[in-house]
Design a protein around this motif. Structure first.
Motif, mmCIF file in Angstrom:
data_model
loop_
_atom_site.group_PDB
_atom_site.id
_atom_site.type_symbol
_atom_site.label_atom_id
_atom_site.label_comp_id
_atom_site.label_asym_id
_atom_site.label_seq_id
_atom_site.Cartn_x
_atom_site.Cartn_y
_atom_site.Cartn_z
ATOM 1 N N ASP A 246 0.840 -1.193 0.000
ATOM 2 C CA ASP A 246 0.000 0.000 0.000
ATOM 3 C C ASP A 246 0.879 1.249 0.000
ATOM 4 O OD1 ASP A 246 -1.777 2.133 0.641
ATOM 5 O OD2 ASP A 246 -3.123 0.734 1.647
ATOM 6 N N GLY A 247 0.778 2.029 -1.059
ATOM 7 C CA GLY A 247 1.603 3.219 -1.182
ATOM 8 C C GLY A 247 1.059 4.418 -0.456
ATOM 9 N N LEU A 248 -0.102 4.294 0.174
ATOM 10 C CA LEU A 248 -0.693 5.393 0.936
ATOM 11 C C LEU A 248 -0.520 5.182 2.434
ATOM 12 C CD1 LEU A 248 -2.295 8.036 0.786
ATOM 13 C CD2 LEU A 248 -4.385 6.680 0.838
ATOM 14 N N LEU A 249 -0.815 3.975 2.907
ATOM 15 C CA LEU A 249 -0.706 3.670 4.338
ATOM 16 C C LEU A 249 0.666 3.077 4.611
ATOM 17 C CD1 LEU A 249 -4.262 2.141 4.865
ATOM 18 C CD2 LEU A 249 -3.517 4.476 5.341
ATOM 19 N N LEU A 250 1.678 3.903 4.516
ATOM 20 C CA LEU A 250 3.052 3.448 4.652
ATOM 21 C C LEU A 250 3.301 2.872 6.041
ATOM 22 C CD1 LEU A 250 4.943 6.380 2.883
ATOM 23 C CD2 LEU A 250 4.128 4.225 1.897
ATOM 24 N N GLY A 251 3.910 1.709 6.090
ATOM 25 C CA GLY A 251 4.197 1.073 7.369
ATOM 26 C C GLY A 251 3.061 0.243 7.918
ATOM 27 N N GLY A 252 1.875 0.315 7.295
ATOM 28 C CA GLY A 252 0.753 -0.484 7.750
ATOM 29 C C GLY A 252 0.066 0.093 8.973
ATOM 30 N N THR A 253 -0.935 -0.643 9.448
ATOM 31 C CA THR A 253 -1.802 -0.128 10.514
ATOM 32 C C THR A 253 -1.889 -1.071 11.712
ATOM 33 O OG1 THR A 253 -3.752 -1.093 9.434
ATOM 34 C CG2 THR A 253 -3.198 1.187 8.869
ATOM 35 N N ARG A 254 -0.902 -1.914 11.887
ATOM 36 C CA ARG A 254 -0.907 -2.835 13.026
ATOM 37 C C ARG A 254 -1.014 -2.084 14.358
ATOM 38 N NH1 ARG A 254 0.937 -8.155 13.595
ATOM 39 N NH2 ARG A 254 1.852 -8.111 11.506
ATOM 40 N N SER A 255 -0.485 -0.857 14.393
ATOM 41 C CA SER A 255 -0.495 -0.065 15.626
ATOM 42 C C SER A 255 -1.901 0.356 16.044
ATOM 43 C CB SER A 255 0.375 1.181 15.458
ATOM 44 O OG SER A 255 -0.136 2.030 14.437
ATOM 45 N N HIS A 256 -2.900 0.162 15.187
ATOM 46 C CA HIS A 256 -4.270 0.539 15.519
ATOM 47 C C HIS A 256 -4.947 -0.460 16.449
ATOM 48 C CE1 HIS A 256 -4.806 3.029 11.518
ATOM 49 N NE2 HIS A 256 -3.699 3.332 12.175
ATOM 50 N N ALA A 257 -4.310 -1.571 16.728
ATOM 51 C CA ALA A 257 -4.945 -2.662 17.474
ATOM 52 C C ALA A 257 -5.634 -2.221 18.762
ATOM 53 C CB ALA A 257 -3.910 -3.749 17.770
ATOM 54 N N PRO A 258 -5.091 -1.289 19.564
ATOM 55 C CA PRO A 258 -5.759 -0.910 20.815
ATOM 56 C C PRO A 258 -7.151 -0.298 20.634
ATOM 57 C CG PRO A 258 -3.457 -0.258 20.877
ATOM 58 C CD PRO A 258 -3.737 -0.689 19.473
ATOM 59 N N LYS A 259 -7.504 0.120 19.434
ATOM 60 C CA LYS A 259 -8.825 0.710 19.206
ATOM 61 C C LYS A 259 -9.913 -0.347 19.033
ATOM 62 C CE LYS A 259 -9.483 4.394 19.162
ATOM 63 N NZ LYS A 259 -9.714 5.355 20.264
ATOM 64 N N PHE A 260 -9.535 -1.630 19.023
ATOM 65 C CA PHE A 260 -10.496 -2.716 18.823
ATOM 66 C C PHE A 260 -10.603 -3.524 20.114
ATOM 67 C CE2 PHE A 260 -8.797 -1.532 14.726
ATOM 68 C CZ PHE A 260 -9.922 -1.460 13.934
ATOM 69 N N CYS A 261 -11.840 -3.633 20.629
ATOM 70 C CA CYS A 261 -12.038 -4.186 21.973
ATOM 71 C C CYS A 261 -12.751 -5.523 21.991
ATOM 72 C CB CYS A 261 -12.819 -3.190 22.821
ATOM 73 S SG CYS A 261 -11.987 -1.601 23.003
ATOM 74 N N SER A 262 -13.117 -6.057 20.841
ATOM 75 C CA SER A 262 -13.708 -7.389 20.765
ATOM 76 C C SER A 262 -12.654 -8.314 20.164
ATOM 77 C CB SER A 262 -14.972 -7.348 19.914
ATOM 78 O OG SER A 262 -15.610 -8.606 19.871
ATOM 79 N N SER A 263 -13.061 -9.463 19.659
ATOM 80 C CA SER A 263 -12.081 -10.340 19.006
ATOM 81 C C SER A 263 -11.467 -9.586 17.826
ATOM 82 C CB SER A 263 -12.749 -11.632 18.532
ATOM 83 O OG SER A 263 -13.723 -11.363 17.543
ATOM 84 N N TYR A 264 -10.165 -9.680 17.710
ATOM 85 C CA TYR A 264 -9.441 -8.864 16.737
ATOM 86 C C TYR A 264 -8.281 -9.672 16.166
ATOM 87 C CZ TYR A 264 -6.017 -5.403 15.116
ATOM 88 O OH TYR A 264 -5.095 -4.706 14.378
ATOM 89 N N HIS A 265 -8.174 -9.645 14.855
ATOM 90 C CA HIS A 265 -7.060 -10.296 14.174
ATOM 91 C C HIS A 265 -6.522 -9.351 13.105
ATOM 92 C CE1 HIS A 265 -8.054 -14.142 16.059
ATOM 93 N NE2 HIS A 265 -9.314 -13.844 15.808
ATOM 94 N N TYR A 266 -5.216 -9.269 13.037
ATOM 95 C CA TYR A 266 -4.572 -8.421 12.036
ATOM 96 C C TYR A 266 -3.922 -9.309 10.981
ATOM 97 C CZ TYR A 266 -1.263 -5.277 9.766
ATOM 98 O OH TYR A 266 -0.557 -4.568 8.829
ATOM 99 N N ARG A 267 -4.139 -8.944 9.725
ATOM 100 C CA ARG A 267 -3.539 -9.679 8.613
ATOM 101 C C ARG A 267 -2.877 -8.682 7.655
ATOM 102 N NH1 ARG A 267 -6.601 -14.461 8.722
ATOM 103 N NH2 ARG A 267 -6.973 -14.829 10.947
ATOM 104 N N ARG A 268 -1.874 -9.159 6.984
ATOM 105 C CA ARG A 268 -1.172 -8.366 5.982
ATOM 106 C C ARG A 268 -1.052 -9.233 4.726
ATOM 107 N NH1 ARG A 268 2.709 -4.016 6.054
ATOM 108 N NH2 ARG A 268 4.310 -4.247 4.434
ATOM 109 N N ILE A 269 -1.521 -8.719 3.614
ATOM 110 C CA ILE A 269 -1.486 -9.467 2.358
ATOM 111 C C ILE A 269 -0.391 -8.880 1.476
ATOM 112 C CG2 ILE A 269 -2.764 -10.113 0.287
ATOM 113 C CD1 ILE A 269 -5.307 -10.054 1.931
ATOM 114 N N GLU A 270 0.665 -9.642 1.318
ATOM 115 C CA GLU A 270 1.778 -9.172 0.498
ATOM 116 C C GLU A 270 1.401 -9.204 -0.981
ATOM 117 O OE1 GLU A 270 4.190 -7.776 1.889
ATOM 118 O OE2 GLU A 270 3.873 -8.481 3.941
#
Length: 292
Positions: A246-270
């Protein structure tokens, strides 16, 4: 099949696929894209029993405002209320919401403020609710570069570019945001037809000006914007996903995890960029099915 329905302040055109009594999933596109982003995803979901609703957002494609007096707002609350109005019009009590860019923001807002309407969330770009109060705080210079188009749209020069060179501007964004996606001229041309909507320019400009606090919002959404200013957490089952290229969201958004309070899974598709649904449809279908 394309259908349309009066919903809130809009007559919304949407694709309706799969069994009418299937589990509902709503697919939401971003800027500058349209429902074609999900063309290769819809059959995979429908064949697994889903009723798949894929609407054109306000300002895109055949979707139209019902009144000439309605402000052509592109603010985040407006797009979220459009989603709620569509669900109400279609008598969908709750659904899995899937979105990216503008569509991801609408899905995040509904999940945050009306969680009872959301069975699950697939948010491409993770937590997309805008922090308008902090919008004028500068980032590191290199982090500002991908957002040149937003600053461009703050000016009348940017307005004129959207009017006079719309396809060139949007094609450049496609290439910058998805540098490894070799989209065909036909794919671009098909989506670009949606940008001939008579309200496209005004909705887009308002979106990118409002999020920086440069213009007033529609008073109809004042209460919702006040709630969003608190940056509410999201308390529904969520899969957050980034495109690795993603050329817009540089570095990804894994750091957003604390904003999710139910079951949460992070994935990255290369190998996929910003328009992940169109670039990696099979992988996205599998992620959606994990929430069923």
């Amino acid at each position: 099949m394309l259908k349309n329905i009066d919903a809130g302040v809009l007559n919304i055109t949407f694709d309706d696929a799969g069994p009418a009594d299937g589990w509902p999933v709503i697919l939401l596109h971003g800027f500058p894209y349209d429902i074609q982003a999900y063309a290769d995803i819809i059959p995979g979901l429908a064949s697994n029993g889903a009723r798949v609703i894929t609407p054109y957002l306000r300002g895109f494609g055949p979707t139209r405002f019902l009144s000439t007096t309605t402000p052509r707002s592109g603010q985040q609350a407006a797009i979220a209320h459009d989603l709620l109005a569509l669900m109400d019009a279609l008598e969908i009590k709750s659904a899995i919401l899937v979105g990216y860019d503008w569509g991801g923001r609408a899905a995040c807002i509904v999940a945050a403020l009306w969680p009872e309407r959301v069975r699950g969330l697939v948010s491409i770009g993770s937590y997309a609710i805008q922090d308008i109060a902090a919008a004028m705080k500068p980032a590191a210079p290199e982090a500002e570069v991908p957002y040149w188009y937003q600053y461009y749209f703050h000016s009348e020069r940017g307005r004129n570019a959207l009017i006079q060179q719309r396809q060139s501007v949007c094609e450049l964004l496609w290439r910058q945001w998805s540098p490894t996606w070799n989209f065909t001229p036909q794919a671009f041309e098909t989506s670009s037809q949606s940008w001939s909507n008579p309200d496209f320019v005004e909705v887009v400009l308002h979106s990118y000006r409002h999020r920086f606090g440069l213009v007033e919002g529609d008073i109809a959404y004042e209460a919702t914007e006040a709630a969003l200013a608190e940056l509410p957490s999201i308390n529904v089952p969520t899969i957050a996903v980034d495109g690795g290229d993603d050329g817009l969201l540089l570095g990804g958004t894994r750091s957003h995890a604390p904003k999710f309070c139910s079951s949460y899974h992070y994935r990255r598709i290369e190998g996929a960029g910003h328009n992940l649904p169109q670039e990696a449809p099979l992988q996205l279908v599998q992620l959606i099915l994990e929430l069923v």
